[in-house]
Design a protein around this motif. Structure first.
Motif, short mmCIF file in Angstrom:
data_model
loop_
_atom_site.label_atom_id
_atom_site.label_comp_id
_atom_site.label_asym_id
_atom_site.label_seq_id
_atom_site.Cartn_x
_atom_site.Cartn_y
_atom_site.Cartn_z
N ASP A 19 0.85 -1.19 0.00
CA ASP A 19 0.00 0.00 0.00
C ASP A 19 0.88 1.24 0.00
O ASP A 19 2.10 1.16 0.16
CB ASP A 19 -0.96 0.00 1.19
N ALA A 20 0.25 2.40 -0.20
CA ALA A 20 1.02 3.64 -0.31
C ALA A 20 0.10 4.82 0.03
O ALA A 20 -1.13 4.69 0.02
CB ALA A 20 1.60 3.79 -1.72
N PRO A 21 0.69 6.00 0.29
CA PRO A 21 -0.11 7.16 0.68
C PRO A 21 -1.02 7.66 -0.45
O PRO A 21 -0.67 7.59 -1.63
CB PRO A 21 0.94 8.21 1.03
N ALA A 22 -2.16 8.18 -0.03
CA ALA A 22 -3.13 8.76 -0.96
C ALA A 22 -3.90 9.87 -0.24
O ALA A 22 -4.07 9.84 0.99
CB ALA A 22 -4.11 7.70 -1.46
N LEU A 23 -4.34 10.84 -1.00
CA LEU A 23 -5.24 11.86 -0.49
C LEU A 23 -6.66 11.30 -0.61
O LEU A 23 -7.03 10.77 -1.66
CB LEU A 23 -5.10 13.15 -1.31
N VAL A 24 -7.45 11.41 0.45
CA VAL A 24 -8.76 10.79 0.48
C VAL A 24 -9.82 11.80 0.92
O VAL A 24 -9.58 12.62 1.81
CB VAL A 24 -8.77 9.58 1.44
N ILE A 25 -10.99 11.74 0.27
CA ILE A 25 -12.16 12.49 0.71
C ILE A 25 -13.03 11.51 1.49
O ILE A 25 -13.77 10.72 0.89
CB ILE A 25 -12.93 13.09 -0.49
N PRO A 26 -12.97 11.53 2.83
CA PRO A 26 -13.75 10.57 3.61
C PRO A 26 -15.21 10.95 3.77
O PRO A 26 -16.07 10.09 3.95
CB PRO A 26 -13.04 10.57 4.97
N ASP A 27 -15.49 12.25 3.71
CA ASP A 27 -16.86 12.73 3.87
C ASP A 27 -16.97 14.11 3.24
O ASP A 27 -15.95 14.72 2.87
CB ASP A 27 -17.22 12.80 5.36
N ILE A 28 -18.16 14.63 3.10
CA ILE A 28 -18.39 15.91 2.45
C ILE A 28 -17.58 17.01 3.14
O ILE A 28 -17.67 17.18 4.36
CB ILE A 28 -19.88 16.27 2.45
N GLY A 29 -16.79 17.72 2.35
CA GLY A 29 -16.06 18.87 2.86
C GLY A 29 -14.86 18.54 3.73
O GLY A 29 -14.34 19.42 4.42
N THR A 30 -14.39 17.29 3.71
CA THR A 30 -13.23 16.92 4.51
C THR A 30 -12.20 16.20 3.64
O THR A 30 -12.53 15.64 2.60
CB THR A 30 -13.62 16.02 5.69
N VAL A 31 -10.97 16.21 4.11
CA VAL A 31 -9.88 15.56 3.36
C VAL A 31 -8.88 15.01 4.36
O VAL A 31 -8.71 15.54 5.47
CB VAL A 31 -9.21 16.56 2.39
N ALA A 32 -8.23 13.90 4.00
CA ALA A 32 -7.26 13.27 4.88
C ALA A 32 -6.24 12.51 4.05
O ALA A 32 -6.42 12.29 2.85
CB ALA A 32 -7.96 12.31 5.85
N LEU A 33 -5.14 12.11 4.69
CA LEU A 33 -4.19 11.20 4.09
C LEU A 33 -4.45 9.80 4.62
O LEU A 33 -4.76 9.61 5.80
CB LEU A 33 -2.75 11.62 4.41
N ALA A 34 -4.35 8.82 3.75
CA ALA A 34 -4.55 7.43 4.16
C ALA A 34 -3.68 6.54 3.28
O ALA A 34 -3.21 6.97 2.23
CB ALA A 34 -6.02 7.04 4.03
N ARG A 35 -3.49 5.33 3.70
CA ARG A 35 -2.76 4.36 2.88
C ARG A 35 -3.78 3.52 2.12
O ARG A 35 -4.77 3.05 2.68
CB ARG A 35 -1.86 3.47 3.74
N ARG A 36 -3.52 3.35 0.83
CA ARG A 36 -4.43 2.60 -0.02
C ARG A 36 -3.68 1.44 -0.68
O ARG A 36 -2.49 1.57 -1.01
CB ARG A 36 -4.99 3.52 -1.11
N PRO A 37 -4.34 0.32 -0.91
CA PRO A 37 -3.68 -0.80 -1.60
C PRO A 37 -3.23 -0.40 -3.00
O PRO A 37 -3.87 0.42 -3.66
CB PRO A 37 -4.79 -1.86 -1.67
N ILE A 38 -2.13 -0.96 -3.44
CA ILE A 38 -1.64 -0.68 -4.78
C ILE A 38 -2.56 -1.38 -5.79
O ILE A 38 -2.78 -2.59 -5.70
CB ILE A 38 -0.19 -1.19 -4.97
N PRO A 39 -3.13 -0.66 -6.74
CA PRO A 39 -4.03 -1.28 -7.70
C PRO A 39 -3.26 -2.11 -8.73
O PRO A 39 -2.06 -1.94 -8.93
CB PRO A 39 -4.72 -0.08 -8.37
N THR A 40 -3.98 -3.00 -9.38
CA THR A 40 -3.41 -3.85 -10.42
C THR A 40 -3.96 -3.43 -11.78
O THR A 40 -5.18 -3.32 -11.92
CB THR A 40 -3.76 -5.33 -10.18
N PRO A 41 -3.11 -3.17 -12.76
CA PRO A 41 -3.62 -2.76 -14.08
C PRO A 41 -4.32 -3.91 -14.78
O PRO A 41 -3.83 -5.04 -14.77
CB PRO A 41 -2.37 -2.31 -14.82
N GLY A 42 -5.45 -3.61 -15.40
CA GLY A 42 -6.17 -4.61 -16.17
C GLY A 42 -5.78 -4.52 -17.64
O GLY A 42 -4.82 -3.83 -18.01
N PRO A 43 -6.53 -5.19 -18.50
CA PRO A 43 -6.25 -5.12 -19.94
C PRO A 43 -6.29 -3.68 -20.44
O PRO A 43 -7.16 -2.89 -20.05
CB PRO A 43 -7.39 -5.95 -20.54
N GLU A 44 -5.33 -3.35 -21.29
CA GLU A 44 -5.23 -2.00 -21.88
C GLU A 44 -5.06 -0.92 -20.81
O GLU A 44 -5.52 0.21 -20.98
CB GLU A 44 -6.45 -1.69 -22.75
#
Length: 338
Positions: A19-44
């Motif tokens: 996982d790695a850091p990401a900027l996240v909107i958890p609720d209306i009008g708020t923002v936080a930093l969180a760790r998110r899983p690394i996504p896997t690229p699909g076809p194309e």
């Protein structure tokens, strides 16, 4: 490290964490930093290790304040434009125009994080120069270039651009590169000053009087082309007043709340209406990126905030307040995020 999806596997290079850091909107009008899983690229698709991501005030705030749901339900990662290195290709990309290790700019939802997946069709190689980070804001000038192409703006045209946010400013700079005479209008003193210095031939402060009245001294019959870049419906009538008879009206903004075009005003002038959408052709996008990285299209003076990822929450929070009107371009630097 190999990541296996439901029907495909990709080789990640270099290896990445879980996982790695990401900027996240958890609720209306708020923002936080969180760790998110690394996504896997699909076809194309490609997996990009993000160096820089660019902020779009208008579109991002529509969703972050609950007036739209472009990114899906909360919590979500905002942003849609980034520059970084390709570290993996998904299946069915044997004829890909980008390769692992190359620097690219991409349009993809959820761009404000260290790793992001992007569609190959919306990913373009970027030259490595001291201006490469400005390509993290390539969507705004790509939108502008598409609008100018469809409106057939040419040397000698008079162009009025309503709104001097980043899209309006980038459109103005591109129109001047085509040889047009460009007027910009806005309410923000800071944006007016930046545009007057770097983007337009003439600035009009819309807080003083309607733009149609202020340009009448120079263009009593109206300008050739009016580009409405704000997306605010209540500015459309005034914008139409600025156009000359047989002129062109360009609706460049994102009209989330709908749009009202008064037939009497438009019909009386025999206006041509242009409704550009999205980023234009791949060739147009590539042209914009070349101009950004070689300095022909100079966005550096328009970027007021280039800040590291760990300061992103403080700066992004200011966009939920009236202070956003005193900010111009924002780019987040993710290179040290781990």
């Amino acid at each position: 490290m190999t990541t296996t999806g439901a029907s495909h596997a990709v080789q990640l290079h270099p290896p990445v964490p879980a996982d790695a850091p990401a900027l996240v909107i958890p609720d209306i009008g708020t923002v936080a930093l969180a760790r998110r899983p690394i996504p896997t690229p699909g076809p194309e698709q490609v997996l990009v290790q993000v160096d820089y991501s660019g902020v779009s005030f208008g579109t991002e705030m529509w969703s972050a304040t609950g007036r739209a749901a472009d990114w899906g339900p909360m919590p979500y990662v905002p942003g849609y434009q980034a520059v970084g290195q390709v570290i993996a290709l998904g299946d069915s990309t044997s004829g890909a125009h980008v390769a692992v290790g190359e620097l690219v700019a991409c349009f993809t939802m959820g761009a404000h994080q260290r790793y992001v997946v992007a569609d190959l069709a919306l990913t373009h190689r970027v030259d490595r120069t001291d201006r490469s980070h400005t390509a993290a804001l390539f969507v705004q000038p790509a939108v502008g270039a598409n609008a100018l192409n469809l409106a057939q703006v040419k040397s000698g045209d008079s162009v009025l651009i309503v709104g001097q946010g980043l899209i309006g400013q980038a459109t103005a700079k591109l129109a001047r590169l085509r040889g047009a005479y460009v007027i910009g209008t806005d309410l923000s003193p800071e944006r007016l000053q930046i545009s007057q210095t770097h983007c337009v031939d003439r600035i009009v402060d819309a807080s003083i009087a309607p733009p149609s009245e202020q340009i009448a001294d120079e263009f009593p019959a109206g300008v050739d082309i009016v580009i409405e870049s704000t997306g605010f419906d209540d500015l459309v009538v005034e914008a139409i007043k600025c156009a000359r008879k047989h002129g062109t009206m360009v609706f460049e903004g994102q009209y989330t709340g709908g749009i009202t075009i008064p037939p009497s005003a438009a019909h009386a002038k025999y206006l041509t209406a242009v409704f550009p959408n999205f980023l234009g052709s791949p060739a147009s996008r590539a042209s914009v990126l070349r101009m950004l990285t070689d300095g022909t299209l100079d966005l550096l003076p328009l970027i007021t905030h280039l800040t590291t990822w760990d300061s992103a929450v403080e700066l992004y929070s200011r966009l939920f307040t009236a202070e956003r009107d005193h900010i111009n371009g924002i780019v987040f630097d993710w290179r040290t995020a781990a």
